[in-house]
Design a protein around this motif. Sequence first.
Motif, short mmCIF file in Angstrom:
data_model
loop_
_atom_site.label_atom_id
_atom_site.label_comp_id
_atom_site.label_asym_id
_atom_site.label_seq_id
_atom_site.Cartn_x
_atom_site.Cartn_y
_atom_site.Cartn_z
N MET A 1 -4.49 34.71 -40.20
CA MET A 1 -4.48 34.07 -38.75
C MET A 1 -5.64 33.19 -38.58
O MET A 1 -6.73 33.81 -38.80
N PRO A 2 -5.49 32.22 -37.72
CA PRO A 2 -6.53 31.34 -37.36
C PRO A 2 -7.52 31.94 -36.37
O PRO A 2 -7.38 32.94 -36.04
N ASP A 3 -8.78 31.46 -36.27
CA ASP A 3 -9.75 31.60 -35.13
C ASP A 3 -8.98 31.57 -33.95
O ASP A 3 -8.04 31.02 -33.71
N ALA A 4 -9.46 32.47 -33.00
CA ALA A 4 -8.93 32.48 -31.61
C ALA A 4 -9.88 32.42 -30.50
O ALA A 4 -11.04 32.71 -30.55
N ILE A 5 -9.33 32.43 -29.12
CA ILE A 5 -10.20 32.46 -28.08
C ILE A 5 -9.35 33.55 -27.08
O ILE A 5 -8.12 33.55 -26.94
N ASP A 21 -4.36 31.24 -30.29
CA ASP A 21 -4.62 30.59 -31.57
C ASP A 21 -4.99 29.40 -31.29
O ASP A 21 -4.62 28.69 -30.61
N ILE A 22 -6.14 28.85 -32.15
CA ILE A 22 -6.67 27.64 -32.03
C ILE A 22 -6.15 26.52 -33.15
O ILE A 22 -6.49 26.80 -34.34
N LEU A 23 -5.21 25.70 -32.94
CA LEU A 23 -4.60 25.14 -33.83
C LEU A 23 -4.95 23.42 -33.69
O LEU A 23 -5.22 23.20 -32.43
N PRO A 24 -4.80 22.68 -34.60
CA PRO A 24 -5.00 21.15 -34.37
C PRO A 24 -4.16 20.59 -33.21
O PRO A 24 -4.71 19.49 -32.69
N THR A 25 -2.84 20.96 -33.02
CA THR A 25 -2.21 20.46 -31.91
C THR A 25 -2.65 21.15 -30.42
O THR A 25 -2.10 20.86 -29.32
N GLN A 28 -2.24 27.82 -29.07
CA GLN A 28 -0.95 28.53 -29.06
C GLN A 28 -1.15 30.16 -28.86
O GLN A 28 -1.69 30.69 -29.12
N SER A 29 -0.22 30.60 -27.80
CA SER A 29 -0.39 32.04 -27.30
C SER A 29 0.08 32.78 -28.52
O SER A 29 0.94 32.73 -29.02
N LEU A 30 -0.60 33.83 -28.56
CA LEU A 30 -0.46 35.06 -29.51
C LEU A 30 0.13 36.19 -28.80
O LEU A 30 1.08 36.71 -29.48
N CYS A 31 -0.38 36.56 -27.79
CA CYS A 31 -0.15 37.63 -26.87
C CYS A 31 -0.65 37.40 -25.71
O CYS A 31 -1.49 36.86 -25.46
N LYS A 32 -0.10 38.28 -24.59
CA LYS A 32 -0.53 38.37 -23.10
C LYS A 32 -0.80 39.99 -22.87
O LYS A 32 -0.03 40.82 -23.22
N GLY A 33 -1.63 40.01 -22.13
CA GLY A 33 -1.82 41.42 -21.55
C GLY A 33 -2.34 41.26 -20.02
O GLY A 33 -2.44 40.37 -19.41
N LEU A 34 -2.11 42.65 -19.47
CA LEU A 34 -2.44 43.01 -18.40
C LEU A 34 -3.23 44.32 -18.13
O LEU A 34 -2.54 45.38 -18.51
N LEU A 35 -4.34 44.31 -17.49
CA LEU A 35 -4.94 45.63 -17.03
C LEU A 35 -4.77 45.53 -15.42
O LEU A 35 -5.22 44.75 -14.56
N TYR A 79 -6.33 43.35 -34.12
CA TYR A 79 -5.27 42.45 -34.33
C TYR A 79 -5.54 40.82 -34.95
O TYR A 79 -4.90 40.68 -35.78
N LEU A 80 -6.84 40.55 -34.89
CA LEU A 80 -7.27 39.42 -35.68
C LEU A 80 -7.66 39.90 -36.94
O LEU A 80 -7.79 38.88 -37.98
N ALA A 81 -7.93 41.07 -37.28
CA ALA A 81 -7.94 41.37 -38.75
C ALA A 81 -9.44 40.80 -39.08
O ALA A 81 -10.61 40.79 -38.65
N SER A 82 -9.56 39.95 -40.22
CA SER A 82 -10.59 39.45 -40.65
C SER A 82 -11.18 37.81 -40.29
O SER A 82 -12.04 37.15 -40.64
#
Length: 396
Positions: A1-5, A21-25, A28-35, A79-82
């Motif tokens: 999985m790529p780097d993320a914000i 996900d930070i993609l060249p395009t 892209q959303s990986l997941c959403k959360g709500l507290l 979730y992002l692992a390495s």
Amino acid sequence: MPDAILVLNAGSTTIKFGLFDILPTGPQSLCKGLLDEHDATPRLTIKDGDGVVLFDKQQPDRDDEAGLLDDILNWVDGYLASDDLLAIGHRIVHGGPDLVAPVFIDDAVLEAMQALTPLAPLHQPRCLSPIRSIMSLRPELPQIACFDTAFHHDLGPLSRRFAIPRRFDGLGVRRYGFHGLSYQFIAQRLAEISPTLTEKRTVVAHLGSGSSLCALRNGASVDTTMGLTALDGLMMATRCGTIDPGVLLYLQRAHDLSPDELEKILYYESGLLGVSGLSADMRVLVASDEPHAIEAVDLFVERAAKEIAAMAVSLQGLDCLVFTGGIGEHSATIRARICARLAWLGAAIDPQANADAADRIAAASSHIDIRVIPTSEETTIARASANLLDGRLDPR
């Protein structure tokens, strides 16, 4: 999985967040959360793009915000692992006259944002609190501020200026406008749907607990309903919207109300809640046959239609009307009633398309293109954060 914000969008009783996900395009959303902090014990829920629950936990201590955020960050790490979490982007409601573009947060920026709290007392403290907690939890992790006011920064003087002595304009007393991250997303979405849409004279109706309008053309804000603060313009869930300033002077003098008492009334006790005496939730009011609930909905619709017509003046016409936000996206009843009040402008909706919340809900006879476009402030923040990081990582 790529780097993320990670994007945090702090509201009065919730913190929405998204992992991108930070993609060249683009992000892209990986997941959403709500507290969700409505209840005595807040609940943290995270779902993937298909709505599958990835994490769900009752939080035992609603006062331990740092602990709640630590839970989010630890889950993201797993979730992002390495792979790396590059930064956290934040929605900041007020940027004032100087903070007009996404910026890395340091002590000086935090102090400048804190100084704007009197202009957004309901929202600014909630936006800034997670930043401080994360500075303590992860001091090495870059944090980025994205401002709701920035999209309206270039409003012309006829839309920006108040009719008070000019010296106050020089002190920053002007119309700033809000919901800019939502409007920026809609402007980009219109360009993706069709380049010709960006040229149309468009009013975007962001209707939710906080509501406002934006007159949009060529991807830019021409006019908007909120002003120096997020109180102005449309009637909202608990906020009054536009009000005769003489009312405030009267309440102060005749009823001996302090500024703090007025603030509480205007921000927390007015709007749908104040008129109905029942609820701030539009769904509850639409379903109710209580006379005051009916009047509250009627007033909301009337005010929205009037303000849309005013935005058409700023645009010198109206080609397209976009509904977005919680009410705008989900209430077919409110959309239908607002458009009925705008029939004289040529607005007509297709009842079935409206009931289905289709992308386009205009009837064949409508002179105005009417659309329902879900907004995503989090996507706007992720894009801006990625662009800012690119600039930092590549000085060229």
